[in-house]
Design a protein around this motif. Structure first.
Motif, short mmCIF file in Angstrom:
data_model
loop_
_atom_site.label_atom_id
_atom_site.label_comp_id
_atom_site.label_asym_id
_atom_site.label_seq_id
_atom_site.Cartn_x
_atom_site.Cartn_y
_atom_site.Cartn_z
N LYS A 208 0.84 -1.21 0.00
CA LYS A 208 0.00 0.00 0.00
C LYS A 208 0.87 1.26 0.00
O LYS A 208 0.61 2.21 -0.74
N GLN B 267 1.34 4.17 -2.98
CA GLN B 267 1.22 5.60 -2.74
C GLN B 267 2.47 6.36 -3.21
O GLN B 267 2.36 7.45 -3.77
N GLU C 234 2.25 6.49 -7.01
CA GLU C 234 1.22 7.43 -7.44
C GLU C 234 1.64 8.89 -7.26
O GLU C 234 1.18 9.76 -7.99
N ASN C 235 2.50 9.15 -6.31
CA ASN C 235 2.93 10.51 -6.01
C ASN C 235 4.34 10.82 -6.46
O ASN C 235 4.93 11.82 -6.05
N ILE D 20 3.27 11.98 1.63
CA ILE D 20 3.76 10.60 1.69
C ILE D 20 5.29 10.56 1.56
O ILE D 20 5.96 9.79 2.24
#
Length: 118
Positions: free
Chosen positions: A28, A32, A35-36, A74
């Motif tokens: 997970k 993240q 994605e970032n 993040i």
């Protein structure tokens, strides 16, 4: 604080200790981070003048790097953990659990002279 898979390491000891971990970053969190991931426009040309590499790092583009961290929670969380004394403790503990003694357990180690970003 991030929970990483230090328990997932497998070490070979010859000719020197080297470790490999599967799922060191939980899926997970990894998702993240992907994605970032910073856009390519933030990366500058690697300063060696000989390659076409791109860099976004404290050493080469500190203003853009720290701006990205401040704007991306993040990555800021990950950065602050990696720069923390807890990270060093966790790594040394992992080594100790795998019979690797660097003789640093009683040494005060500071990971960075840079201020913690927020």
């Amino acid at each position: 604080m991030l929970q990483l898979g230090y328990q997932n390491f497998v070490f070979d000891y010859e000719p020197y200790p080297i470790g490999v971990s599967s799922n060191f970053v939980e899926p997970k969190l990894y998702e993240q981070l992907v994605e970032n991931f910073p856009p390519i426009e933030l990366f500058g040309t690697f300063p060696d003048g000989k390659s076409h590499k791109k860099a976004l790092a404290e050493l080469y583009r500190p203003e853009a790097y720290h701006k990205f961290l401040r704007e991306t929670p993040i990555y800021l969380n990950f950065y602050n953990y990696v720069k923390s004394p807890q990270f060093i403790h966790d790594v040394l503990h992992c080594f100790e659990q795998n019979q690797i003694d660097l003789g640093l357990n009683k040494t005060r180690i500071v990971s960075s002279t840079l201020p913690r970003l927020s």
